[in-house]
Design a protein around this motif. Structure first.
Motif, PDB file in Angstrom:
ATOM      1  N   SER A 163      54.897 -39.010 -35.662  1.00 44.20           N
ATOM      2  CA  SER A 163      55.590 -39.046 -36.949  1.00 44.20           C
ATOM      3  C   SER A 163      55.380 -37.704 -37.633  1.00 44.20           C
ATOM      4  CB  SER A 163      55.033 -40.181 -37.825  1.00 44.20           C
ATOM      5  OG  SER A 163      55.502 -40.067 -39.152  1.00 44.20           O
ATOM      6  N   LYS A 181      60.126 -37.110 -34.516  1.00 45.61           N
ATOM      7  CA  LYS A 181      60.843 -38.156 -35.243  1.00 45.61           C
ATOM      8  C   LYS A 181      61.390 -39.203 -34.279  1.00 45.61           C
ATOM      9  CE  LYS A 181      62.196 -35.724 -39.459  1.00 45.61           C
ATOM     10  NZ  LYS A 181      63.326 -35.308 -40.325  1.00 45.61           N
ATOM     11  N   THR A 182      61.608 -38.796 -33.042  1.00 45.36           N
ATOM     12  CA  THR A 182      62.020 -39.765 -32.020  1.00 45.36           C
ATOM     13  C   THR A 182      60.958 -40.841 -31.854  1.00 45.36           C
ATOM     14  OG1 THR A 182      63.318 -38.121 -30.814  1.00 45.36           O
ATOM     15  CG2 THR A 182      62.606 -40.067 -29.586  1.00 45.36           C
ATOM     16  N   GLU A 184      58.776 -41.620 -34.083  1.00 51.10           N
ATOM     17  CA  GLU A 184      58.715 -42.384 -35.336  1.00 51.10           C
ATOM     18  C   GLU A 184      59.715 -43.540 -35.299  1.00 51.10           C
ATOM     19  OE1 GLU A 184      59.996 -41.063 -39.584  1.00 51.10           O
ATOM     20  OE2 GLU A 184      57.906 -40.421 -39.298  1.00 51.10           O
ATOM     21  N   LYS A 185      60.898 -43.295 -34.744  1.00 51.75           N
ATOM     22  CA  LYS A 185      61.879 -44.367 -34.606  1.00 51.75           C
ATOM     23  C   LYS A 185      61.365 -45.457 -33.676  1.00 51.75           C
ATOM     24  CE  LYS A 185      65.849 -41.324 -35.415  1.00 51.75           C
ATOM     25  NZ  LYS A 185      67.062 -40.687 -34.808  1.00 51.75           N
ATOM     26  N   LEU A 188      59.018 -47.628 -35.601  1.00 51.95           N
ATOM     27  CA  LEU A 188      59.769 -48.535 -36.468  1.00 51.95           C
ATOM     28  C   LEU A 188      60.313 -49.726 -35.692  1.00 51.95           C
ATOM     29  CD1 LEU A 188      61.715 -45.896 -38.605  1.00 51.95           C
ATOM     30  CD2 LEU A 188      60.048 -47.540 -39.484  1.00 51.95           C
ATOM     31  N   ASP A 189      60.691 -49.483 -34.441  1.00 52.32           N
ATOM     32  CA  ASP A 189      61.308 -50.523 -33.634  1.00 52.32           C
ATOM     33  C   ASP A 189      60.281 -51.449 -32.991  1.00 52.32           C
ATOM     34  OD1 ASP A 189      63.421 -51.893 -32.304  1.00 52.32           O
ATOM     35  OD2 ASP A 189      63.025 -50.725 -30.497  1.00 52.32           O
TER      36      ASP A 189
END
Length: 231
Positions: A163, A181-182, A184-185, A188-189
């Protein structure tokens, strides 16, 4: 279960400080079930430099299983040397281990991690590095989803930051070469309980929360100490 975590000791650079930190938390270290190393435990691929780190850790945390990922300083072409030389260390390289605690089981998935922008050195020396990061991110996402069915607590350990939230303090221009950021996604998932990382030496924000996942930067230069968590 008590978990001790750190990274970026860059032995021998911060070796004495690391040993002092273990002594400072000696009571908790003796009770620890797992020690997590988030990479860069040695300087410039020096396989022999990990020996005093292992010896100090086993002495101060005698009941703990040492679980480590590789950082950018544990060079890719020397991975097999680290694995053969230190069989007491569980090396996670885009792989996982499940540890049974007294109350709950803990699944630990470990990886070097992903960068949004490979460094100049990586672009010059690692063919297809963008594809490597893409495959690594995809595997991490798939495995984290599976591990939620295998254990009560899911921990992600990477060297690179998953992140940008814990990159504050570093020059924003190089954030893509420190984290992702990849990833980080993916957090989130998949919602792992904790995401432990290193690599970020100048971080001013050492912890963050994202959608229920606790992100912890355990880089020794940023903290000047080890991290002790109770899971």
């Amino acid at each position: 279960m008590i978990v001790v975590a750190t990274s970026d000791v860059h032995s021998p650079r911060y070796l004495f400080q690391y040993v002092a930190a273990l002594s400072k938390h000696s009571e908790l270290c003796r009770e620890a079930g797992v020690v997590l190393w988030a990479g860069d435990m040695v300087e410039r691929g020096r396989v022999e430099a990990l020996l005093p780190v292992v010896e100090a850790t086993r002495k101060k945390c005698p009941s703990a299983r040492i679980v480590s990922v590789f950082g950018n300083e544990e060079y890719m072409d020397r991975e097999t040397y680290f694995i053969k030389r230190y069989p007491h260390v569980v090396w996670l390289n885009d792989s996982y281990i499940v540890v049974d605690g007294k109350v709950k089981s803990i699944a630990i998935y470990g990886s070097r991690g992903v960068l949004d922008r490979p460094t100049r050195w990586q672009r010059r020396n690692i063919p297809g590095i963008d594809a490597v990061y893409k495959r690594r991110a995809e595997k991490t996402a798939a495995m984290l989803k599976q591990l939620r069915e295998k254990a009560d607590v899911v921990v992600l350990v990477t060297h690179y930051a998953p992140s940008y939230l814990t990159l504050e303090g570093e020059n924003p221009k190089i954030w893509p070469e420190l984290g992702s950021k990849t990833m980080e996604k993916i957090l989130l998932d998949t919602k792992p309980d904790i995401a432990v990382h290193g690599h970020v030496h100048r971080s001013k924000r050492l912890e963050a929360m994202i959608n229920g996942t606790r992100i912890v930067n355990v880089a020794f230069p940023a903290r000047g100490d080890i991290v002790v968590m109770e899971l």
